[in-house]
Scaffold this motif. Structure first.
Motif, PDB file in Angstrom:
ATOM      1  N   ASN A 233       0.851  -1.172  -0.002  1.00  0.00           N
ATOM      2  CA  ASN A 233      -0.121  -0.069  -0.157  1.00  0.00           C
ATOM      3  C   ASN A 233       0.873   1.341  -0.090  1.00  0.00           C
ATOM      4  O   ASN A 233       1.589   1.514   1.213  1.00  0.00           O
ATOM      5  CB  ASN A 233      -0.668  -0.131   1.154  1.00  0.00           C
ATOM      6  CG  ASN A 233      -1.942   1.269   1.306  1.00  0.00           C
ATOM      7  OD1 ASN A 233      -1.930   1.718   0.638  1.00  0.00           O
ATOM      8  ND2 ASN A 233      -2.185   1.365   2.539  1.00  0.00           N
TER       9      ASN A 233
ATOM     10  N   VAL B 227      -5.645   0.948   3.654  1.00  0.00           N
ATOM     11  CA  VAL B 227      -6.856   0.493   2.385  1.00  0.00           C
ATOM     12  C   VAL B 227      -7.465  -1.022   3.139  1.00  0.00           C
ATOM     13  O   VAL B 227      -6.667  -1.408   4.055  1.00  0.00           O
ATOM     14  CB  VAL B 227      -6.355   0.352   1.128  1.00  0.00           C
ATOM     15  CG1 VAL B 227      -5.660   1.545   0.461  1.00  0.00           C
ATOM     16  CG2 VAL B 227      -5.095  -0.713   1.232  1.00  0.00           C
ATOM     17  N   THR B 228      -8.435  -0.813   2.732  1.00  0.00           N
ATOM     18  CA  THR B 228      -9.383  -2.249   3.341  1.00  0.00           C
ATOM     19  C   THR B 228      -9.770  -2.991   2.284  1.00  0.00           C
ATOM     20  O   THR B 228     -10.591  -2.613   1.439  1.00  0.00           O
ATOM     21  CB  THR B 228     -10.573  -1.627   4.256  1.00  0.00           C
ATOM     22  OG1 THR B 228      -9.923  -0.787   5.249  1.00  0.00           O
ATOM     23  CG2 THR B 228     -11.392  -2.879   4.943  1.00  0.00           C
ATOM     24  N   LEU B 229      -9.309  -4.238   2.241  1.00  0.00           N
ATOM     25  CA  LEU B 229      -9.625  -5.209   1.345  1.00  0.00           C
ATOM     26  C   LEU B 229     -10.786  -5.906   1.897  1.00  0.00           C
ATOM     27  O   LEU B 229     -10.960  -6.564   2.955  1.00  0.00           O
ATOM     28  CB  LEU B 229      -8.583  -6.213   1.266  1.00  0.00           C
ATOM     29  CG  LEU B 229      -8.620  -7.484   0.129  1.00  0.00           C
ATOM     30  CD1 LEU B 229      -8.530  -6.986  -1.142  1.00  0.00           C
ATOM     31  CD2 LEU B 229      -7.374  -8.361   0.194  1.00  0.00           C
TER      32      LEU B 229
ATOM     33  N   ARG C  65     -12.757  -8.794   6.482  1.00  0.00           N
ATOM     34  CA  ARG C  65     -11.823  -7.745   5.621  1.00  0.00           C
ATOM     35  C   ARG C  65     -10.558  -7.672   6.269  1.00  0.00           C
ATOM     36  O   ARG C  65     -10.212  -8.379   7.107  1.00  0.00           O
ATOM     37  CB  ARG C  65     -12.503  -6.479   5.917  1.00  0.00           C
ATOM     38  CG  ARG C  65     -12.723  -6.192   7.675  1.00  0.00           C
ATOM     39  CD  ARG C  65     -13.418  -5.006   8.029  1.00  0.00           C
ATOM     40  NE  ARG C  65     -14.583  -4.858   7.148  1.00  0.00           N
ATOM     41  CZ  ARG C  65     -14.862  -3.569   6.470  1.00  0.00           C
ATOM     42  NH1 ARG C  65     -14.053  -2.615   6.384  1.00  0.00           N
ATOM     43  NH2 ARG C  65     -15.946  -3.490   5.457  1.00  0.00           N
TER      44      ARG C  65
ATOM     45  N   PHE D  76     -11.757  -3.134  -2.836  1.00  0.00           N
ATOM     46  CA  PHE D  76     -11.484  -2.438  -1.565  1.00  0.00           C
ATOM     47  C   PHE D  76     -12.854  -1.405  -1.184  1.00  0.00           C
ATOM     48  O   PHE D  76     -13.448  -1.197  -2.132  1.00  0.00           O
ATOM     49  CB  PHE D  76     -10.226  -1.635  -1.834  1.00  0.00           C
ATOM     50  CG  PHE D  76      -9.146  -2.221  -2.321  1.00  0.00           C
ATOM     51  CD1 PHE D  76      -8.296  -2.550  -1.199  1.00  0.00           C
ATOM     52  CD2 PHE D  76      -8.864  -2.489  -3.421  1.00  0.00           C
ATOM     53  CE1 PHE D  76      -7.112  -3.423  -1.539  1.00  0.00           C
ATOM     54  CE2 PHE D  76      -7.655  -3.209  -3.895  1.00  0.00           C
ATOM     55  CZ  PHE D  76      -6.855  -3.720  -2.697  1.00  0.00           C
TER      56      PHE D  76
ATOM     57  N   SER E  84     -11.359  -1.017  -7.491  1.00  0.00           N
ATOM     58  CA  SER E  84     -11.075  -2.552  -7.470  1.00  0.00           C
ATOM     59  C   SER E  84      -9.874  -2.734  -8.417  1.00  0.00           C
ATOM     60  O   SER E  84      -9.467  -1.825  -9.334  1.00  0.00           O
ATOM     61  CB  SER E  84     -12.163  -3.381  -7.676  1.00  0.00           C
ATOM     62  OG  SER E  84     -12.811  -2.945  -9.033  1.00  0.00           O
TER      63      SER E  84
END
Ligand SMILES: [Cu+2]
Length: 128
Positions: free
Chosen positions: A37, A43-45, A75, A111, A116
């Motif tokens: 990142n 960031v959140t997957l 997540r 995300f 995406s």
């Protein structure tokens, strides 16, 4: 005097993405990759998908009381990087027909705060 510096990396960088090759007739497998990142904020997957698979999810392998277990991850928050590797976090793939002997598959990362991202994962033998 000129001073050369590498360009700063930007966005989200995925490297070493691969899918474990399975014997004929086995349609469940796993994928692994390193996600870096460079956005400067977490960031959140939130999800992973593959057009060719029936179901894809994020898992984490753990040993609990001497028993190997897989935990579902809703997540994955990525501060600087996230490593998906055998025996740890992995992308669980159910119902993938590998009889086409494809050399790679597309995996889409979703995300919650980023567009995406499509990743090409090479098919690899686990013990290579
Ligand atoms: Cu799993």
């Amino acid at each position: 005097m000129a001073c050369e510096q590498p360009l700063p990396k930007e966005g989200i960088e995925v490297s070493d993405a691969w899918v474990r090759k399975m014997p004929p007739g086995v349609s469940n497998t796993a994928a692994f990759m390193i996600i870096k990142n460079h956005t400067g904020q977490a960031v959140t997957l939130t999800d992973v998908s593959m057009e060719k698979a029936r179901h894809v999810m994020m898992h984490e392998s753990k040993v609990v009381d001497g028993m190997a277990k897989m935990e579902h991850l809703d997540r994955v928050v990525i501060e600087e990087d996230a490593v998906f590797e055998p025996g740890a976090k992995h992308i669980m793939i159910m119902g993938l027909d590998m009889s086409d002997n494809a050399k790679s598959y597309n995996i889409r990362l979703h995300f919650d705060n980023q567009p995406s991202l499509d990743v090409t994962a090479q098919v690899r033998d686990a013990n290579q």
